[in-house]
Enzyme design. Structure first.
Site, PDB file in Angstrom:
ATOM      1  N   TRP A 103       0.687  -0.906   0.486  1.00 39.48           N
ATOM      2  CA  TRP A 103      -0.413   0.044   0.003  1.00 39.48           C
ATOM      3  C   TRP A 103       0.888   1.635   0.169  1.00 39.48           C
ATOM      4  O   TRP A 103       0.837   2.450  -0.798  1.00 39.48           O
ATOM      5  CB  TRP A 103      -0.969  -0.017   1.258  1.00 39.48           C
ATOM      6  CG  TRP A 103      -1.646   0.958   1.485  1.00 39.48           C
ATOM      7  CD1 TRP A 103      -3.007   1.693   1.012  1.00 39.48           C
ATOM      8  CD2 TRP A 103      -1.445   2.238   2.927  1.00 39.48           C
ATOM      9  NE1 TRP A 103      -3.457   2.636   1.547  1.00 39.48           N
ATOM     10  CE2 TRP A 103      -2.313   3.105   2.084  1.00 39.48           C
ATOM     11  CE3 TRP A 103       0.228   2.692   2.593  1.00 39.48           C
ATOM     12  CZ2 TRP A 103      -2.306   4.457   3.044  1.00 39.48           C
ATOM     13  CZ3 TRP A 103      -0.234   3.555   3.581  1.00 39.48           C
ATOM     14  CH2 TRP A 103      -1.602   4.949   3.666  1.00 39.48           C
ATOM     15  N   HIS A 104       2.262   0.521   0.969  1.00 39.75           N
ATOM     16  CA  HIS A 104       2.660   2.509   0.682  1.00 39.75           C
ATOM     17  C   HIS A 104       3.613   2.016  -0.633  1.00 39.75           C
ATOM     18  O   HIS A 104       4.323   4.040  -0.808  1.00 39.75           O
ATOM     19  CB  HIS A 104       3.875   2.465   1.372  1.00 39.75           C
ATOM     20  CG  HIS A 104       3.618   2.298   2.997  1.00 39.75           C
ATOM     21  ND1 HIS A 104       3.170   1.289   3.697  1.00 39.75           N
ATOM     22  CD2 HIS A 104       3.271   3.051   4.213  1.00 39.75           C
ATOM     23  CE1 HIS A 104       2.720   1.367   5.165  1.00 39.75           C
ATOM     24  NE2 HIS A 104       3.096   2.599   5.358  1.00 39.75           N
ATOM     25  N   GLY A 105       3.255   1.253  -1.596  1.00 45.92           N
ATOM     26  CA  GLY A 105       4.003   1.673  -2.365  1.00 45.92           C
ATOM     27  C   GLY A 105       4.697   0.971  -3.961  1.00 45.92           C
ATOM     28  O   GLY A 105       4.678   0.041  -3.228  1.00 45.92           O
TER      29      GLY A 105
END
Lengths: 466, 306
Positions: free
Chosen positions: A325-327
């Site tokens: 989700w972060h990247g």
């Protein structure tokens, strides 16, 4: 638009000046929505359309989940969730996936490999999912408490929920069941000024004085081959404190700003670096994300209700997806996977070894947890795993280089407030705490003074890139 | 509580302002690192009064990157060094433009004119709101930061250490050889890491962008009668002989041929200097380069005296 910019200050003053005027009470929500859209459009005017599209999808699907055909509730909710995830996948992960099949040499490749990433998309997508699941499952409150009969009123509330500027681009991730019941007319007399000012001062201090000053040194991690092992290790710890100060600072600013307008956000950081276990860490770090993942992913996967092996698998899946989700880079997935593995291992050991914990073992465990977390943050700093290994290589090779006293001293100085901040939490109720309470106003005034005179070079918040 | 916080804040601010402005000499700035010293240098240039400007800044200004920032200026008393570590030469040109006072000559480091990025640092410097607050309220400027005062002593010690040309002591010939091999290996690693940026020729598209940028920044100064002097700082031989460097030399000459207002310092033969990390010079080499620079800048200054 950054919270630390002058333009934001002007927008805030303008919005606040109008918000509590009694004659404008009926347009409080539209006023905040308008300000929020201006805030979002400031740097990315075209993506406002995407925000409106996302809101539109969530408005219609959630409304008809509640007031539409009862047999189609599940289908509608799932359709809405899938649409949200499709938008997120397209803008965020398309490039990463298509890089396996396409190159820049053709026009489709050029298009798909360079899709711009709308700021905040990870956050407002998750909020849309929260709305849909909450109205479908009704696990916390009745769905009619979230979705009023009037579609236009629901549209207004949902656009507000998704776009409200304090949380729009870097959280905290709001849950529909927490936020919707708060939507009503607000009054100036109810503003909790002390809580607002304290949250804003600490938030801006962490961001502008601590994180922004750390940034002026930790960027040198990009040229790790030039610095000694000791200097590199110091910068590594500096980065760990920087990421905390940056993100916790932003969250506190968001909480303070929301309170200014009468809305309460859940706390997002609870002194995470005093955690004595990885499980404890995830109850203290980015709480809105960890609770979202728990409520909307871990529990639906079965949580810990389907046996031990399945529990460990569920933990790994949840954390790996949480990392991703972060990247859109494998380093983030690896980061999530590492945390999932650590949680699983910790759980296994707790279940099977039944160790007795005392102050000493907890302290040792806490130091270990902090060290591992700090090392894993390097996967954020180096999205390319090759650079991460280059850093490790530099640690090994550069033992003989001269230490950069300037970098070490400055990182040590800016680390002190973060360490003191955590120690103050541990000392709650003690003599030290009582003494602090007596001079609290001096402490906050000093922080404010340092914000004004000792800020680092301006820069966006680290979590904006997610 | 809020009222108390604000009252104490204004008291602290007033006390610190008095202490810093009244008791500490104006030229005694403190900085906690190279980025901050860069900011102080830029702000001093931008915000000094006309009297201070006349006292401190020369009619000849040198602009460039960290490589030029390192030039030893003791033997160049007629030149002001407005090169900045971590920034491109265009930063210096923007500063001169923003200051509004035309120097007689601008010495332009030509090594890195192909690259340009407008950093947050520049944005902060030229943001009108921040600019005005720093111009009229000195306490907001870099160089007046309270926490920097703690580290300024350490910083000055470190500088002293650097200029004393720290010599490593070895207990045996093998140790010395091993150390030298490590140094050479490290420099070679820097070269290998960075060479990909230099190995390709400048594309047509990049050429147009570079031309447009150079013309935007330099042509105004030429129109106003400022003399432009291009010079190249010595870099490692591999970069010096690279396609990118060769193309840039041709491009600059094409845009700004030698003439009444444009001069070139002689190019140093590639490989004549030894670098510490492919682009920066060690202390001895810096002295050698300062000597070279002085001879040729003096000659150009004499030539263009009228």
């Amino acid at each position: 638009m950054l919270f630390t910019s002058f333009d934001f200050l002007l927008l805030l003053i303008a919005t606040f000046s109008l918000y509590y005027i009694p004659k404008l009470a009926k347009v409080q929500i539209p006023l905040l929505v308008l300000s929020s859209l201006v805030f979002y459009a400031y740097n990315e005017i075209y993506f406002v359309l995407l925000l409106l599209l996302s809101a539109g999808i969530n408005i219609l699907t959630s409304y008809y989940v509640v007031y539409g055909n009862i047999n189609k509730k599940r289908l509608l909710a799932l359709t809405g969730v899938i649409l949200n995830l499709t938008i997120l996948f397209f803008f965020k992960y398309c490039g990463m996936v298509t890089s396996f099949f396409l190159t820049d040499s053709d026009s489709i490749g050029q298009l798909l490999l360079h899709i711009p990433l709308p700021i905040g998309i990870s956050f407002f997508t998750f909020e849309g999912i929260s709305l849909l699941v909450d109205v479908w499952k009704e696990k916390y409150i009745k769905n009619t408490e979230i979705v009023p009969q009037s579609l236009s009123k629901h549209a207004q509330h949902t656009l507000f929920f998704i776009s409200f500027f304090p949380h729009l681009i870097a959280g905290p991730i709001l849950k529909a069941h927490d936020f919707y019941p708060q939507i009503k007319q607000k009054f100036l007399k109810d503003v909790q000024w002390e809580a607002v000012v304290k949250a804003l001062i600490v938030g801006y201090f962490l961001k502008m004085v601590i994180a922004d000053n750390f940034k002026d040194y930790t960027y040198l991690l990009d040229v790790s081959e030039r610095y000694s092992t000791v200097t590199l290790l110091t910068m590594m710890f500096g980065y760990s404190f920087q990421i905390f100060a940056d993100f916790a600072g932003y969250s506190l600013i968001a909480i303070g700003l929301a309170k200014l307008f009468g809305y309460n956000f859940q706390e997002n950081f609870n002194f995470p670096y005093i955690s004595t276990s990885f499980k404890d860490f995830w109850k203290r770090w980015h709480i809105s994300l960890s609770t979202f993942l728990m409520e909307y992913l871990y529990f639906p996967l079965g949580g810990n209700r389907k046996g031990k092996a399945r529990t460990y698998i569920n933990l790994m899946i949840t954390m790996t997806l949480g990392g991703l989700w972060h990247g859109a880079a494998w380093s983030y997935a690896l980061w999530g996977f590492a945390h999932g593995s650590l949680l699983a291992i910790e759980r296994f050991l707790d279940n099977n070894l039944k160790l007795k914990h005392n102050v000493i073992t907890k302290t040792i465990h806490g130091i270990f947890v902090f060290l591992v977390i700090t090392i894993l943050w390097l996967l954020f700093k180096y999205p390319s795993i090759r650079n991460f290994f280059a850093f490790v290589q530099s640690l090994k090779n550069n033992v003989g280089l001269d230490n950069d006293i300037n970098i070490i001293a400055n990182i040590a100085i800016f680390s002190l407030p973060v360490i003191v901040y955590h120690i103050m939490y541990l000392s709650k109720g003690s003599v030290v705490w009582m003494a602090f309470k007596k001079v609290e106003h001096i402490v906050y005034a000093t922080l404010l003074f340092l914000i004004v005179t000792n800020s680092g070079s301006g820069g966006s918040f680290i979590y904006f890139q997610f | 509580m809020v009222k108390n916080i604000l009252i104490v804040f204004f008291i602290i601010l007033a006390i610190y302002s008095l202490f810093r402005i009244v008791l500490i000499p104006e030229d005694r700035y403190v900085h906690s690192g190279s980025l901050e010293s860069t900011k102080i240098k830029a702000e001093n240039y931008l915000f000094s009064s006309d009297e201070e400007y006349a006292k401190r800044y020369r009619e000849n200004i040198l602009i460039g990157t960290s490589v030029s920032n390192d030039i030893l200026m003791d033997s160049l008393p007629n030149i002001t060094n407005l090169a900045f570590a971590g920034q491109k030469p265009y930063m210096g040109l923007r500063l001169i433009e923003a200051r509004g006072i035309n120097p007689k000559r601008i010495f332009v480091e030509s090594n890195f004119l192909m690259w340009y990025d407008q950093t947050n640092f520049e944005e902060d410097l030229f943001d009108q709101k921040i600019y005005l607050s720093k111009k009229y309220i000195p306490i907001f400027r870099e160089g007046f930061q309270p926490l920097a005062m703690f580290t300024s002593t350490i910083q000055s010690l470190q500088l002293q250490d650097k200029f004393e040309d720290h010599i490593t002591q070895f207990t045996s010939a093998e140790d010395s050889i091993k150390h030298q091999e490590q140094v050479v290996a490290r420099v070679n690693a820097f070269i290998e890491n960075d060479y990909p940026h230099y190995k390709d020729h400048v594309t047509e598209e990049d050429k147009q962008q570079i031309k447009a940028r150079m013309k935007t920044y330099l042509d105004e100064f030429v129109k106003r009668g400022v003399i432009i002097v291009f010079y190249e700082t010595p870099v490692t031989q591999k970069f010096c002989e690279s396609p990118l460097y060769e193309d840039m030399r041709k491009l600059i000459h094409e845009l700004y041929p030698s003439g009444e207002q444009v001069y070139y310092m002689p190019y140093i033969p590639c490989g004549d200097y030894v670098t510490s990390d492919a682009v920066h010079l060690g202390m001895e080499e810096r002295q050698k380069f300062a000597h070279f620079f002085r001879i040729h800048s003096d000659s150009i200054i004499k030539m263009t005296a009228n």
